[in-house]
Design an enzyme around this catalytic site. Structure first.
Site, PDB file in Angstrom:
ATOM      1  N   HIS A 100       0.842  -1.189   0.000  1.00 26.90           N
ATOM      2  CA  HIS A 100       0.000   0.000   0.000  1.00 26.90           C
ATOM      3  C   HIS A 100       0.876   1.237   0.000  1.00 26.90           C
ATOM      4  O   HIS A 100       2.011   1.204   0.487  1.00 26.90           O
ATOM      5  CB  HIS A 100      -0.942   0.015   1.208  1.00 26.90           C
ATOM      6  CG  HIS A 100      -0.231  -0.175   2.504  1.00 26.90           C
ATOM      7  ND1 HIS A 100       0.182  -1.413   2.951  1.00 26.90           N
ATOM      8  CD2 HIS A 100       0.182   0.720   3.441  1.00 26.90           C
ATOM      9  CE1 HIS A 100       0.802  -1.280   4.110  1.00 26.90           C
ATOM     10  NE2 HIS A 100       0.823   0.000   4.429  1.00 26.90           N
ATOM     11  N   HIS A 102       0.909   5.256   1.205  1.00 27.97           N
ATOM     12  CA  HIS A 102       0.274   6.266   2.041  1.00 27.97           C
ATOM     13  C   HIS A 102       0.323   7.607   1.308  1.00 27.97           C
ATOM     14  O   HIS A 102       1.381   7.999   0.810  1.00 27.97           O
ATOM     15  CB  HIS A 102       1.066   6.460   3.341  1.00 27.97           C
ATOM     16  CG  HIS A 102       1.175   5.250   4.216  1.00 27.97           C
ATOM     17  ND1 HIS A 102       0.469   5.117   5.387  1.00 27.97           N
ATOM     18  CD2 HIS A 102       1.928   4.119   4.110  1.00 27.97           C
ATOM     19  CE1 HIS A 102       0.790   3.965   5.978  1.00 27.97           C
ATOM     20  NE2 HIS A 102       1.677   3.334   5.219  1.00 27.97           N
TER      21      HIS A 102
END
Ligand code: AMP
Length: 137
Positions: A100, A102
């Site tokens: 992922h 951010h």
């Protein structure tokens, strides 16, 4: 839970999220413990642990989503800037092992400075490090 992974569970709708954006390959939602308000996570819908495991061709879809979502986060929060952060493996602070990115909204003087920078002893030490890394390619 699919893959025993919280982000796969979010992608599958088994766990709720505050969704910001979705397309056929990518999902973006608010981070539950934000560094600053509007902190958003962008994930591929498929499960890959980290940058060394994600297929490079997914990068185009992720990059496009980051651009789109970051622009929206900036507009919505009034932030003057943003960081895109991506942690790989435990030693780097990764806690969810589904890759992922951010998106962290930044404000002048917000104090969220992350790392102190160091120095190499000299140019030779720097050359040695560059050569060592290049030899591992
Ligand atoms: P990292 O440390 O880079 O692996 O980041 C994982 C991030 O996922 C952290 O910032 C957590 O706050 C966030 N997180 C964990 N569970 C959830 C969840 N269910 N919904 C939204 N964000 C989450």
């Amino acid at each position: 839970m699919k893959n025993n992974c919280v982000f796969c569970a979010i992608e599958a709708g088994e766990i709720p999220c505050f969704k910001i954006y979705e397309d056929d390959r990518v999902l973006a939602f608010l981070d539950i413990n934000p560094f600053s308000k509007g902190h958003t996570l962008v994930i591929p819908k498929t499960h890959h642990k980290d940058m060394l495991e994600v297929p490079a061709e997914l990068g185009t879809a992720v990059f496009a989503a980051i651009q789109k979502v970051a622009a929206a986060v900036l507009e919505a929060t009034g932030a003057q800037g943003f960081n895109v952060m991506q942690n790989n493996r435990l030693a780097a602070g990764q806690t969810v092992f589904h890759i992922h990115w951010h998106i962290i909204p930044r404000f002048e003087g917000d104090g969220l400075d992350m790392w102190a920078q160091g120095k190499y002893a000299d140019g030779a030490a720097m050359q040695q490090m560059a050569a060592k890394v290049a030899s591992c390619l």
